[in-house]
Design a protein around this motif. Structure first.
Motif, mmCIF file in Angstrom:
data_model
loop_
_atom_site.group_PDB
_atom_site.id
_atom_site.type_symbol
_atom_site.label_atom_id
_atom_site.label_comp_id
_atom_site.label_asym_id
_atom_site.label_seq_id
_atom_site.Cartn_x
_atom_site.Cartn_y
_atom_site.Cartn_z
ATOM 1 N N ASP A 42 0.865 -1.178 0.031
ATOM 2 C CA ASP A 42 -0.179 -0.067 0.100
ATOM 3 C C ASP A 42 0.823 1.483 0.080
ATOM 4 O O ASP A 42 0.256 2.512 -0.107
ATOM 5 C CB ASP A 42 -0.967 -0.021 1.274
ATOM 6 N N LEU A 43 2.089 0.993 0.324
ATOM 7 C CA LEU A 43 2.986 2.278 0.209
ATOM 8 C C LEU A 43 4.370 1.961 -0.202
ATOM 9 O O LEU A 43 5.075 1.004 -0.179
ATOM 10 C CB LEU A 43 3.223 3.050 1.525
ATOM 11 N N LEU A 44 5.001 2.849 -1.274
ATOM 12 C CA LEU A 44 6.267 2.389 -1.786
ATOM 13 C C LEU A 44 6.879 3.898 -1.715
ATOM 14 O O LEU A 44 5.995 5.251 -2.137
ATOM 15 C CB LEU A 44 6.233 2.214 -3.352
ATOM 16 N N VAL A 45 7.826 4.343 -1.227
ATOM 17 C CA VAL A 45 8.590 5.541 -1.121
ATOM 18 C C VAL A 45 9.928 5.335 -1.636
ATOM 19 O O VAL A 45 10.890 4.517 -0.963
ATOM 20 C CB VAL A 45 8.779 6.422 0.422
ATOM 21 N N VAL A 46 10.345 6.267 -2.617
ATOM 22 C CA VAL A 46 11.741 6.202 -3.114
ATOM 23 C C VAL A 46 12.260 7.621 -3.288
ATOM 24 O O VAL A 46 11.482 8.475 -3.534
ATOM 25 C CB VAL A 46 11.917 5.604 -4.400
ATOM 26 N N ASP A 47 13.324 7.913 -2.401
ATOM 27 C CA ASP A 47 14.125 9.340 -2.502
ATOM 28 C C ASP A 47 15.344 9.395 -3.246
ATOM 29 O O ASP A 47 16.348 8.352 -3.140
ATOM 30 C CB ASP A 47 14.174 9.752 -0.970
ATOM 31 N N PHE A 48 15.415 10.496 -4.099
ATOM 32 C CA PHE A 48 16.614 10.562 -4.810
ATOM 33 C C PHE A 48 17.160 11.945 -4.378
ATOM 34 O O PHE A 48 16.502 13.013 -4.644
ATOM 35 C CB PHE A 48 16.601 10.457 -6.451
ATOM 36 N N ASP A 49 18.108 12.003 -3.694
ATOM 37 C CA ASP A 49 18.993 13.249 -3.168
ATOM 38 C C ASP A 49 19.996 13.621 -4.276
ATOM 39 O O ASP A 49 20.903 12.774 -4.312
ATOM 40 C CB ASP A 49 19.496 13.277 -1.986
ATOM 41 N N ALA A 50 19.843 14.613 -4.927
ATOM 42 C CA ALA A 50 20.963 15.031 -6.105
ATOM 43 C C ALA A 50 22.269 15.365 -5.226
ATOM 44 O O ALA A 50 22.231 15.956 -4.316
ATOM 45 C CB ALA A 50 20.554 16.144 -6.790
ATOM 46 N N PRO A 51 23.297 14.908 -5.903
ATOM 47 C CA PRO A 51 23.523 14.606 -6.959
ATOM 48 C C PRO A 51 23.529 12.837 -7.523
ATOM 49 O O PRO A 51 23.172 12.603 -8.398
ATOM 50 C CB PRO A 51 25.114 14.700 -7.511
ATOM 51 N N ASP A 52 23.388 12.150 -6.194
ATOM 52 C CA ASP A 52 23.494 10.840 -6.462
ATOM 53 C C ASP A 52 23.109 9.820 -5.335
ATOM 54 O O ASP A 52 23.008 8.637 -5.658
ATOM 55 C CB ASP A 52 25.067 10.373 -6.799
ATOM 56 N N ARG A 53 22.394 10.307 -4.546
ATOM 57 C CA ARG A 53 22.024 9.461 -3.232
ATOM 58 C C ARG A 53 20.516 8.908 -3.377
ATOM 59 O O ARG A 53 19.465 9.632 -3.794
ATOM 60 C CB ARG A 53 22.140 10.165 -1.968
ATOM 61 N N LEU A 54 20.319 7.493 -3.331
ATOM 62 C CA LEU A 54 19.187 6.707 -3.365
ATOM 63 C C LEU A 54 18.815 6.039 -2.238
ATOM 64 O O LEU A 54 19.845 5.379 -1.675
ATOM 65 C CB LEU A 54 19.301 5.816 -4.689
ATOM 66 N N ARG A 55 17.577 6.205 -1.765
ATOM 67 C CA ARG A 55 17.336 5.076 -0.620
ATOM 68 C C ARG A 55 15.561 4.925 -1.021
ATOM 69 O O ARG A 55 14.825 5.685 -1.638
ATOM 70 C CB ARG A 55 17.358 5.979 0.606
ATOM 71 N N ALA A 56 15.169 3.886 -0.296
ATOM 72 C CA ALA A 56 13.723 3.379 -0.535
ATOM 73 C C ALA A 56 13.155 2.313 0.441
ATOM 74 O O ALA A 56 14.002 1.597 1.189
ATOM 75 C CB ALA A 56 13.661 2.697 -2.117
ATOM 76 N N PHE A 57 11.899 2.482 0.685
ATOM 77 C CA PHE A 57 11.367 1.091 1.323
ATOM 78 C C PHE A 57 9.756 1.179 0.955
ATOM 79 O O PHE A 57 9.290 1.877 -0.040
ATOM 80 C CB PHE A 57 11.259 1.726 2.738
ATOM 81 N N ALA A 58 9.406 -0.144 1.363
ATOM 82 C CA ALA A 58 8.166 -0.426 0.885
ATOM 83 C C ALA A 58 7.478 -1.202 2.132
ATOM 84 O O ALA A 58 7.820 -1.619 3.208
ATOM 85 C CB ALA A 58 7.972 -1.534 0.124
ATOM 86 N N ARG A 59 5.993 -0.784 2.016
ATOM 87 C CA ARG A 59 5.078 -1.302 3.221
ATOM 88 C C ARG A 59 4.221 -2.274 2.632
ATOM 89 O O ARG A 59 3.436 -1.900 1.854
ATOM 90 C CB ARG A 59 4.398 0.022 3.987
ATOM 91 N N PHE A 60 3.911 -3.351 3.129
ATOM 92 C CA PHE A 60 3.124 -4.295 2.745
ATOM 93 C C PHE A 60 2.309 -5.279 3.833
ATOM 94 O O PHE A 60 2.842 -5.327 4.835
ATOM 95 C CB PHE A 60 3.872 -5.414 1.665
ATOM 96 N N ASN A 61 1.412 -5.694 3.360
ATOM 97 C CA ASN A 61 0.645 -6.837 4.245
ATOM 98 C C ASN A 61 1.023 -8.208 4.111
ATOM 99 O O ASN A 61 0.719 -8.812 3.155
ATOM 100 C CB ASN A 61 -0.883 -6.627 4.447
ATOM 101 N N ALA A 62 1.790 -8.679 4.958
ATOM 102 C CA ALA A 62 2.428 -10.159 4.807
ATOM 103 C C ALA A 62 1.215 -11.114 4.819
ATOM 104 O O ALA A 62 1.411 -12.054 3.861
ATOM 105 C CB ALA A 62 3.438 -10.122 5.927
ATOM 106 N N GLN A 63 0.281 -11.107 5.285
ATOM 107 C CA GLN A 63 -0.945 -11.953 5.109
ATOM 108 C C GLN A 63 -1.655 -12.121 4.191
ATOM 109 O O GLN A 63 -1.887 -13.089 3.377
ATOM 110 C CB GLN A 63 -2.068 -11.855 6.366
ATOM 111 N N LYS A 64 -1.865 -10.637 3.731
ATOM 112 C CA LYS A 64 -2.588 -10.737 2.242
ATOM 113 C C LYS A 64 -1.370 -11.099 1.172
ATOM 114 O O LYS A 64 -1.934 -11.626 -0.026
ATOM 115 C CB LYS A 64 -2.929 -9.280 2.066
#
Length: 317
Positions: A83-105
């Motif tokens: 239900d949620l994806l978040v990806v950040d790109f901080d110039a000039p080159d930094r990438l980070r990301a995470f996902a939220r999900f329902n394991a049972q579903k």
């Protein structure tokens, strides 16, 4: 093509290119160790990892248009298992990301069911260019669980730029073991004449019965460019032995392709001890008291999973 084709770094890069004969510009993203670090750190199940990998590839394709400073964020909010994806790109080159999900579903989901994996909702692009520049946000609907289609909808409806997007994510075997990889291709039609860039109108909802919409004829240059871009294969976007420049050459060499300097990408989180401590001090004492468990305040970064433990006495006024 330039000598860069022979020396280009293969992994964790975005390569801008242009096919001037077809008035097309584009970018090729190739993510390897940076993406593998993000996905394996959280031990995401494979369907979630693939989806977040697609989001990372799409984010760097767009975020690397920023120069030396600024932030580009991709975020989805949907009714899906993820239900949620978040990806950040901080110039000039930094990438980070995470996902939220329902394991049972997720466990109950049929294999290959992408529609319910991502679900329906919206995709948001947020750009902060720093300084006095205003913050910008664009939205697009997420339908049938497709990030590619959501991105195309954004370019079509919001930017009104004829575009092609292809994203691929998978695991490959390397001498170091199995590694997650992602690739992406973005091609856009950018002629000097705005008239040539026009696209088919959306169907008029209130047109009288019998109304015949004028026939839309796509520009020949964009038709050719789009068809050439569509020949890209997922395995080409993921191949660790194929550079972005080699792939651009394979797709567009008959029309003459020009490549530019690659932009490097690395996995890096912006969290720090100082940032977390400042955040805690901005809470009220009552809010900090609610965070205390077993006599300590524990803060875990959603992006990099770094755990920091604090003594509540250090934050009392």
């Amino acid at each position: 093509m330039t000598e860069q084709r022979m020396t280009e770094q293969r992994d964790d890069t975005v390569l801008p290119f242009a096919v001037e004969a077809l008035d097309m510009r584009g970018r090729i993203a190739r993510l390897g160790p940076a993406l593998d670090t993000i996905l394996t750190r959280h031990a995401y199940p494979a369907p979630v990892a693939r989806l977040l990998g697609e989001a990372c590839a799409l984010c760097v394709l767009l975020g690397t248009t920023l120069k030396e400073e600024g932030r580009f964020q991709l975020q989805t909010r949907t009714d899906g298992v993820v239900d949620l994806l978040v990806v950040d790109f901080d110039a000039p080159d930094r990438l980070r990301a995470f996902a939220r999900f329902n394991a049972q579903k997720l466990a109950a989901l049929e294999a290959g069911d992408r529609e319910h994996l991502l679900g329906h909702g919206h995709l948001a692009f947020t750009v902060e260019q720093g300084g006095d520049n205003a913050r910008y946000q664009g939205l697009a609907p997420v339908e049938a669980g497709s990030l590619q289609q959501a991105a195309l909808s954004y370019f079509t409806q919001s930017e009104q730029i004829p575009s092609f997007v292809r994203l691929a994510v998978g695991q490959v075997v390397t001498p170091q073991g199995t590694q997650w990889r992602a690739g992406g291709l973005l091609a856009q039609f950018l002629p000097h004449s705005p008239e040539r860039q026009r696209m088919a109108d959306f169907p008029p909802g209130d047109a009288p019965e019998g109304h015949a919409a004028p026939e839309f004829v796509e520009d020949d240059a964009w038709t050719e460019a789009r068809l050439l871009a569509a020949t890209v294969e997922d395995h080409e976007l993921l191949d660790p032995n194929l550079t972005g420049a080699d792939l651009a050459w394979r797709l567009f060499n008959e029309r003459g392709v020009k490549v530019f300097a690659t932009r490097a990408v690395r996995e890096a989180c912006r969290c720090s001890d100082a940032r977390v401590e400042d955040m805690l001090r901005n809470f009220t004492q009552a809010e900090r008291d609610d965070m205390v468990h077993d006599g300590k305040i524990t803060v875990t970064c959603e992006f990099c999973s770094t755990k920091r433990v604090y003594d509540p006495e250090d934050f009392k006024v």
